[in-house]
Every structure is written in C-alpha cells, then in structure tokens.
Enzyme design. Structure first.
Site, PDB file in Angstrom:
ATOM      1  N   GLY A 186     -35.128 -98.756  11.811  1.00 36.59           N
ATOM      2  CA  GLY A 186     -36.172 -99.895  11.295  1.00 36.59           C
ATOM      3  C   GLY A 186     -35.543-100.392  10.300  1.00 36.59           C
ATOM      4  O   GLY A 186     -36.220-101.954   9.939  1.00 36.59           O
ATOM      5  N   GLU A 240     -38.804 -89.683   9.414  1.00 35.43           N
ATOM      6  CA  GLU A 240     -40.099 -89.589   8.732  1.00 35.43           C
ATOM      7  C   GLU A 240     -41.148 -88.736   8.154  1.00 35.43           C
ATOM      8  O   GLU A 240     -41.867 -88.460   7.605  1.00 35.43           O
ATOM      9  CB  GLU A 240     -40.872 -90.787   9.225  1.00 35.43           C
ATOM     10  CG  GLU A 240     -40.245 -91.592   9.224  1.00 35.43           C
ATOM     11  CD  GLU A 240     -40.478 -92.989  10.715  1.00 35.43           C
ATOM     12  OE1 GLU A 240     -40.724 -92.986  11.400  1.00 35.43           O
ATOM     13  OE2 GLU A 240     -39.438 -93.539  11.190  1.00 35.43           O
ATOM     14  N   HIS A 286     -38.802 -85.284  13.815  1.00 37.23           N
ATOM     15  CA  HIS A 286     -38.488 -86.807  13.217  1.00 37.23           C
ATOM     16  C   HIS A 286     -37.886 -87.031  11.519  1.00 37.23           C
ATOM     17  O   HIS A 286     -39.251 -86.362  11.106  1.00 37.23           O
ATOM     18  CB  HIS A 286     -39.249 -87.385  13.379  1.00 37.23           C
ATOM     19  CG  HIS A 286     -39.704 -89.471  13.571  1.00 37.23           C
ATOM     20  ND1 HIS A 286     -38.859 -90.467  12.567  1.00 37.23           N
ATOM     21  CD2 HIS A 286     -38.798 -89.954  14.561  1.00 37.23           C
ATOM     22  CE1 HIS A 286     -38.768 -91.517  12.800  1.00 37.23           C
ATOM     23  NE2 HIS A 286     -38.207 -91.850  13.518  1.00 37.23           N
ATOM     24  N   SER A 304     -32.636 -98.584  15.395  1.00 36.88           N
ATOM     25  CA  SER A 304     -33.312-100.288  15.658  1.00 36.88           C
ATOM     26  C   SER A 304     -32.753-100.578  17.516  1.00 36.88           C
ATOM     27  O   SER A 304     -31.621-101.431  17.342  1.00 36.88           O
ATOM     28  CB  SER A 304     -32.179-101.289  14.745  1.00 36.88           C
ATOM     29  OG  SER A 304     -32.794-100.349  13.324  1.00 36.88           O
ATOM     30  N   GLY A 310     -38.394 -97.283  18.907  1.00 37.37           N
ATOM     31  CA  GLY A 310     -39.165 -97.248  17.662  1.00 37.37           C
ATOM     32  C   GLY A 310     -39.895 -98.819  17.258  1.00 37.37           C
ATOM     33  O   GLY A 310     -40.649 -99.156  18.533  1.00 37.37           O
ATOM     34  N   GLY A 311     -39.764 -99.991  16.324  1.00 35.74           N
ATOM     35  CA  GLY A 311     -39.943-100.966  16.533  1.00 35.74           C
ATOM     36  C   GLY A 311     -39.927-101.857  17.888  1.00 35.74           C
ATOM     37  O   GLY A 311     -40.905-102.303  17.974  1.00 35.74           O
ATOM     38  N   ASN A 316     -41.091 -94.312  20.819  1.00 35.74           N
ATOM     39  CA  ASN A 316     -41.828 -93.805  19.201  1.00 35.74           C
ATOM     40  C   ASN A 316     -43.110 -94.143  18.712  1.00 35.74           C
ATOM     41  O   ASN A 316     -42.508 -96.016  18.585  1.00 35.74           O
ATOM     42  CB  ASN A 316     -41.324 -92.717  18.333  1.00 35.74           C
ATOM     43  CG  ASN A 316     -41.717 -92.411  17.685  1.00 35.74           C
ATOM     44  OD1 ASN A 316     -43.339 -92.181  17.638  1.00 35.74           O
ATOM     45  ND2 ASN A 316     -41.020 -91.978  16.252  1.00 35.74           N
ATOM     46  N   TRP A 317     -44.691 -94.563  19.234  1.00 29.71           N
ATOM     47  CA  TRP A 317     -44.948 -95.723  17.786  1.00 29.71           C
ATOM     48  C   TRP A 317     -45.710 -95.392  17.012  1.00 29.71           C
ATOM     49  O   TRP A 317     -46.243 -96.499  16.204  1.00 29.71           O
ATOM     50  CB  TRP A 317     -46.651 -95.873  18.878  1.00 29.71           C
ATOM     51  CG  TRP A 317     -46.422 -96.537  20.564  1.00 29.71           C
ATOM     52  CD1 TRP A 317     -45.437 -96.926  21.019  1.00 29.71           C
ATOM     53  CD2 TRP A 317     -47.191 -97.216  21.479  1.00 29.71           C
ATOM     54  NE1 TRP A 317     -45.755 -97.613  22.343  1.00 29.71           N
ATOM     55  CE2 TRP A 317     -47.425 -97.444  22.590  1.00 29.71           C
ATOM     56  CE3 TRP A 317     -49.241 -96.450  21.297  1.00 29.71           C
ATOM     57  CZ2 TRP A 317     -47.895 -97.740  23.056  1.00 29.71           C
ATOM     58  CZ3 TRP A 317     -49.902 -96.828  22.269  1.00 29.71           C
ATOM     59  CH2 TRP A 317     -49.278 -97.812  23.760  1.00 29.71           C
ATOM     60  N   LYS A 318     -45.148 -94.611  16.778  1.00 32.66           N
ATOM     61  CA  LYS A 318     -45.389 -94.013  15.667  1.00 32.66           C
ATOM     62  C   LYS A 318     -46.822 -94.303  14.811  1.00 32.66           C
ATOM     63  O   LYS A 318     -47.836 -93.561  15.720  1.00 32.66           O
ATOM     64  CB  LYS A 318     -44.611 -94.781  13.996  1.00 32.66           C
ATOM     65  CG  LYS A 318     -43.516 -94.319  14.942  1.00 32.66           C
ATOM     66  CD  LYS A 318     -42.293 -95.212  13.666  1.00 32.66           C
ATOM     67  CE  LYS A 318     -40.767 -94.906  14.279  1.00 32.66           C
ATOM     68  NZ  LYS A 318     -39.158 -95.403  13.095  1.00 32.66           N
ATOM     69  N   GLU A 372     -30.893 -89.528  15.802  1.00 34.75           N
ATOM     70  CA  GLU A 372     -30.816 -91.469  14.555  1.00 34.75           C
ATOM     71  C   GLU A 372     -30.867 -90.609  13.518  1.00 34.75           C
ATOM     72  O   GLU A 372     -31.658 -89.974  12.313  1.00 34.75           O
ATOM     73  CB  GLU A 372     -32.856 -91.075  15.197  1.00 34.75           C
ATOM     74  CG  GLU A 372     -33.315 -90.536  16.135  1.00 34.75           C
ATOM     75  CD  GLU A 372     -34.920 -91.510  16.253  1.00 34.75           C
ATOM     76  OE1 GLU A 372     -35.248 -92.497  16.870  1.00 34.75           O
ATOM     77  OE2 GLU A 372     -35.829 -90.982  15.255  1.00 34.75           O
TER      78      GLU A 372
HETATM   79  P1  13P Z   1     -36.948 -98.596  15.057  1.00 40.78           P
HETATM   80  O1  13P Z   1     -37.050 -97.792  16.649  1.00 40.78           O
HETATM   81  O2  13P Z   1     -37.139 -98.964  14.512  1.00 40.78           O
HETATM   82  O3  13P Z   1     -34.988 -98.226  14.147  1.00 40.78           O
HETATM   83  O4  13P Z   1     -37.849 -97.128  15.352  1.00 40.78           O
HETATM   84  C1  13P Z   1     -36.756 -95.645  15.214  1.00 40.78           C
HETATM   85  C2  13P Z   1     -36.877 -94.007  15.806  1.00 40.78           C
HETATM   86  O5  13P Z   1     -37.485 -93.962  14.387  1.00 40.78           O
HETATM   87  C3  13P Z   1     -37.654 -94.141  16.776  1.00 40.78           C
HETATM   88  O6  13P Z   1     -38.178 -92.081  16.800  1.00 40.78           O
END
Ligand code: 13P
Length: 241
Positions: free
Chosen positions: A166, A92, A90, A202, A223-224, A6-8, A160
């Site tokens: 994050g 977010e 998600h 994470s 994510g990251g 997930n590149w966001k 999640e």
């Molecule tokens: P991180 O891996 O950066 O914690 O993000 C997780 C995430 O929200 C994937 O959708």
C-alpha cells in the site's frame, strides 16, 4: 501463474458485486485467479463468480472447527459459503491482531481439514530489512507458519515485504529474486516442490510484467489495484503473456 485479489476491508457491497462481475468479463489463458473477499460478501460475490473459473477465498479463519468464539469464522463456514482457499498470516493480521506464526500454522491445519487450500503470507518489515535480517525473518516465518503435514498442492506462499504494501514502493527485481530463491530453496528442502510463490506489495499493471519476469515468481497477490477491474485485468494480462 496465479493472480490473487485481496480486497481487504473493501469495498461496499454494490461495488463488490459489480467488481466481481467485471472480473468475469475476461479470461486469461494459463492464469488462475483467486478472489479473497470480505467474509460477509462471500456468498453474494460467489454468485457473481459462478462459471468463471475464478476461485473464491476467505481472508482469515479460526483454528478451531467450531465453538464459543464470538465474531470468528470457521473453516467449515468458509467452505459452506463457496470458498476453496483461505489467506493466512497476512502482515495486517499479524500487526492488527498479534497473529503469530504458530497460530497461522494451527489455522492452516484446520483449513486443510475442511478441504480448503491455504495461501500463507510472509514478509519482513522495513526495520528488519535495514538490519540485514530480511531473509532470516522470512525463513523463520516459513518454518513456523507452514505445517509439515500440508500437501504441497494445498499450499501457496505469498511473499509480501511489509514496507511495499500500500506504499507504492515495490521491491526491486534483485530483492524479489533473492527472496524468492531463498523461499524456493526452503520449500524444496521441506518437500513442498509444487508450491507456488507469489509476490505482493504495490503490484500494478505498469510493473507487473517486470515482476513476473523474475525467476521463481509464480504470480501476484494484489491489494489496491484489485479494486479496479481494469487494473486487475492488466495484471492478469501480464501474467498470461
Ligand atoms: P497493495 O497491492 O495495495 O500494496 O497490497 C498488497 C497486499 O497486501 C495484498 O495482500
């Protein structure tokens, strides 16, 4: 196993194109990879993924097929741009845009009508966990967000915990095991017996093997670490082992 990136709202286009090409340099036996790219990048990134077997996904969609919804993206548009899956609910989006589980369910129905499969995210906040309400929160999100009409093979769940996203703070193996068992039980009861459950929050190359060893963990939503090809590959390698 499924490993999804997930590149966001990252990275810039030149980096995105290179990253997608780098993903394609390796393949991992038994691992399905999905890349949730920002909407404007679906086409240029999709071109890079051609022939790799990596699935392309959108990060959101509108619950209507078309219409006067400035700034929104329809499921048909995602499909036309090469996406075969869409990420919904998600945390977010739930936090930034006030998305409710009811809205997530409506989007899921619309996505399926455009031949997209859906990955629905659930997860509790730190306050909900500390109050002892993690399980009830997640099961309620599932009950409302997942349309009963969705075929089991068109649905993936991503658990999640919001406090692990994050933050570098990963849920313990026991916390993940308890929640995934609860989600598995809910899914089986509701007839979604082939639906896979991913963990997200994470996930890094250094902790992926431990997370993948937890019962009922069928992969990860990353994510990251997905913004660095070597790290994403490291997670995929752990899933392939
Ligand atoms: P991180 O891996 O950066 O914690 O993000 C997780 C995430 O929200 C994937 O959708």
């Amino acid at each position: 196993m499924i490993v999804a990136a997930n590149w966001k709202m990252n990275p810039e286009l030149s980096v995105a194109a290179k990253l997608a090409s780098d993903y394609c340099a390796t393949s991992f036996a038994g691992v399905t990879r999905i890349l949730f790219a920002p909407h404007p990048y679906l086409v240029p990134v999709g071109v890079r993924l051609e022939g790799s077997g990596i699935l392309l996904g959108g990060q959101d969609c509108h619950p209507s097929a078309s219409g006067a919804h400035t700034g929104d993206v329809s499921t048909g548009m995602l499909h036309d741009c090469g996406a075969s899956v869409v990420l919904l609910g998600h945390s977010e989006r739930r936090a930034d845009h006030g998305e409710t589980s009811e809205l997530v369910a409506a989007k899921a129905v619309q996505a399926f009508s455009s031949s997209l499969s859906v990955m629905i995210c659930v997860g509790e906040t730190l306050a909900e966990r500390e109050a002892g309400n993690a399980r009830v929160t997640v099961l309620e999100q599932l009950a409302i967000s997942v349309p009963s009409t969705l075929p089991t093979t068109a649905l993936t769940i991503a658990y999640e915990p919001v406090w692990a996203i994050g933050t570098g703070k990963v849920a313990t193996a026991v916390e993940i095991a308890e929640m995934h068992l609860g989600i598995r039980g809910w899914l089986d009861e509701a007839g979604f017996n082939q639906t896979k459950i991913l963990y997200g929050g994470s996930v890094k190359p250094g902790n992926a093997a431990e997370i993948f060893a937890v019962p009922h963990v069928d992969g990860a939503l990353v994510g990251g670490a997905s913004l660095i090809a070597a790290d994403f590959d490291g997670i995929c390698a752990a899933a392939a082992d």
